[in-house]
Scaffold this motif. Structure first.
Motif, PDB file in Angstrom:
ATOM      1  N   UNK A  51      33.778  27.668  41.012  1.00  8.92           N
ATOM      2  CA  UNK A  51      34.076  27.598  42.389  1.00  8.92           C
ATOM      3  C   UNK A  51      35.137  26.610  42.687  1.00  8.92           C
ATOM      4  N   UNK A  52      35.712  25.657  41.762  1.00  8.56           N
ATOM      5  CA  UNK A  52      36.718  24.861  41.680  1.00  8.56           C
ATOM      6  C   UNK A  52      38.127  25.500  41.567  1.00  8.56           C
ATOM      7  N   UNK A  53      37.954  26.703  41.026  1.00  8.34           N
ATOM      8  CA  UNK A  53      39.452  27.640  40.974  1.00  8.34           C
ATOM      9  C   UNK A  53      40.177  27.111  39.668  1.00  8.34           C
ATOM     10  N   UNK A  54      39.511  26.637  38.656  1.00  5.83           N
ATOM     11  CA  UNK A  54      40.302  26.005  37.635  1.00  5.83           C
ATOM     12  C   UNK A  54      40.086  26.999  36.373  1.00  5.83           C
ATOM     13  N   UNK A  55      39.203  27.860  36.451  1.00  5.72           N
ATOM     14  CA  UNK A  55      39.219  28.913  35.239  1.00  5.72           C
ATOM     15  C   UNK A  55      39.254  30.277  35.772  1.00  5.72           C
ATOM     16  N   UNK A  56      40.714  30.556  35.448  1.00  4.27           N
ATOM     17  CA  UNK A  56      40.943  31.992  35.979  1.00  4.27           C
ATOM     18  C   UNK A  56      40.563  32.947  35.130  1.00  4.27           C
ATOM     19  N   UNK A  57      39.930  34.285  35.647  1.00  7.01           N
ATOM     20  CA  UNK A  57      39.558  35.383  34.705  1.00  7.01           C
ATOM     21  C   UNK A  57      40.700  35.874  34.046  1.00  7.01           C
ATOM     22  N   UNK A  58      40.190  36.277  33.003  1.00  7.71           N
ATOM     23  CA  UNK A  58      41.562  37.248  32.324  1.00  7.71           C
ATOM     24  C   UNK A  58      41.703  38.594  32.913  1.00  7.71           C
ATOM     25  N   UNK A  59      42.723  39.331  33.019  1.00  5.87           N
ATOM     26  CA  UNK A  59      42.982  40.578  33.645  1.00  5.87           C
ATOM     27  C   UNK A  59      41.947  41.384  32.994  1.00  5.87           C
ATOM     28  N   UNK A  60      41.671  41.517  31.445  1.00  5.98           N
ATOM     29  CA  UNK A  60      40.816  42.570  31.140  1.00  5.98           C
ATOM     30  C   UNK A  60      39.377  42.324  31.224  1.00  5.98           C
ATOM     31  N   UNK A  61      39.030  41.019  31.786  1.00  3.70           N
ATOM     32  CA  UNK A  61      37.382  40.565  31.859  1.00  3.70           C
ATOM     33  C   UNK A  61      37.058  41.721  33.098  1.00  3.70           C
ATOM     34  N   UNK A  62      35.914  41.844  32.527  1.00  5.09           N
ATOM     35  CA  UNK A  62      34.939  42.779  33.718  1.00  5.09           C
ATOM     36  C   UNK A  62      34.359  41.761  34.724  1.00  5.09           C
ATOM     37  N   UNK A  63      34.234  41.877  35.856  1.00  2.00           N
ATOM     38  CA  UNK A  63      33.865  41.261  36.977  1.00  2.00           C
ATOM     39  C   UNK A  63      32.477  40.570  36.534  1.00  2.00           C
ATOM     40  N   UNK A  64      32.372  39.343  36.620  1.00  2.00           N
ATOM     41  CA  UNK A  64      30.804  38.816  36.358  1.00  2.00           C
ATOM     42  C   UNK A  64      30.263  38.955  37.633  1.00  2.00           C
ATOM     43  N   UNK A  65      29.072  38.243  37.281  1.00  2.00           N
ATOM     44  CA  UNK A  65      27.922  38.318  38.393  1.00  2.00           C
ATOM     45  C   UNK A  65      28.198  37.547  39.696  1.00  2.00           C
ATOM     46  N   UNK A  66      28.997  36.389  39.238  1.00  2.00           N
ATOM     47  CA  UNK A  66      29.549  35.569  40.137  1.00  2.00           C
ATOM     48  C   UNK A  66      30.962  35.280  39.818  1.00  2.00           C
ATOM     49  N   UNK A  67      31.903  35.435  40.990  1.00  2.00           N
ATOM     50  CA  UNK A  67      33.041  35.056  40.541  1.00  2.00           C
ATOM     51  C   UNK A  67      33.676  34.660  42.038  1.00  2.00           C
TER      52      UNK A  67
END
Length: 163
Positions: free
Chosen positions: A91-107
């Protein structure tokens, strides 16, 4: 005899004027931030500064570079740097998702200073909540749901959002 602990956590503050267009001072207490702002100003034209508690990240940015391009109120009610646009794992937007990550249950999706939380309900349904601040309180406000196919990557979803 039992030992007692003392709260020694370092706190961070910025000093702004009512319209919050710039940061005029910083400090480790509200008084320090306001005093710093006054020492940087014209004594002949005193201003009413407001101290606001902030994150170390915002404090460090102001100390190094002056007023940032934007700041917001985070989920803990602290002033924080406005996140870069993108998809995040926190929620603090400090941990970006990697482009190849499947979307997690909460993002979380940050765009132009706004943050939307996506919460998986099942069967390709995500509930969306916008982060809002009212009367100094930060909360998540439901803005509807969206269908996202299973196994969509962060890169695919960002492309979809940009279209």
């Amino acid at each position: 005899m039992t030992a007692t602990s003392t709260d020694t956590a370092v706190r961070y503050f910025i000093a702004v004027i009512g319209d919050e267009d710039a940061v005029y001072g910083i400090g480790h207490s509200a008084d320090q931030a306001v005093e710093d702002a006054r020492s940087n100003g014209d004594p002949a034209q005193p201003l009413d500064f407001i101290a606001q508690e902030c994150t170390q990240r915002l404090y460090d940015e102001v100390k190094a570079n002056g007023t940032p391009r934007g700041w917001t109120t985070n989920v803990d009610g602290l002033k924080d740097l406005e996140p870069e646009d993108g998809l995040y794992d926190d929620a603090a937007c400090t941990q970006p998702l990697d482009n190849d990550d499947t979307l997690p249950h909460t993002f979380f999706h940050a765009c132009d200073g706004d943050v939307v939380r996506y919460w998986y309900l099942g069967q390709q349904q995500y509930e969306r909540h916008e982060r809002r601040t009212e009367d100094g309180q930060t909360f998540w406000y439901g803005i509807g749901s969206v269908v996202i196919e299973d196994d969509v990557t962060a890169e695919d979803y960002q492309e979809y959002l940009a279209a």
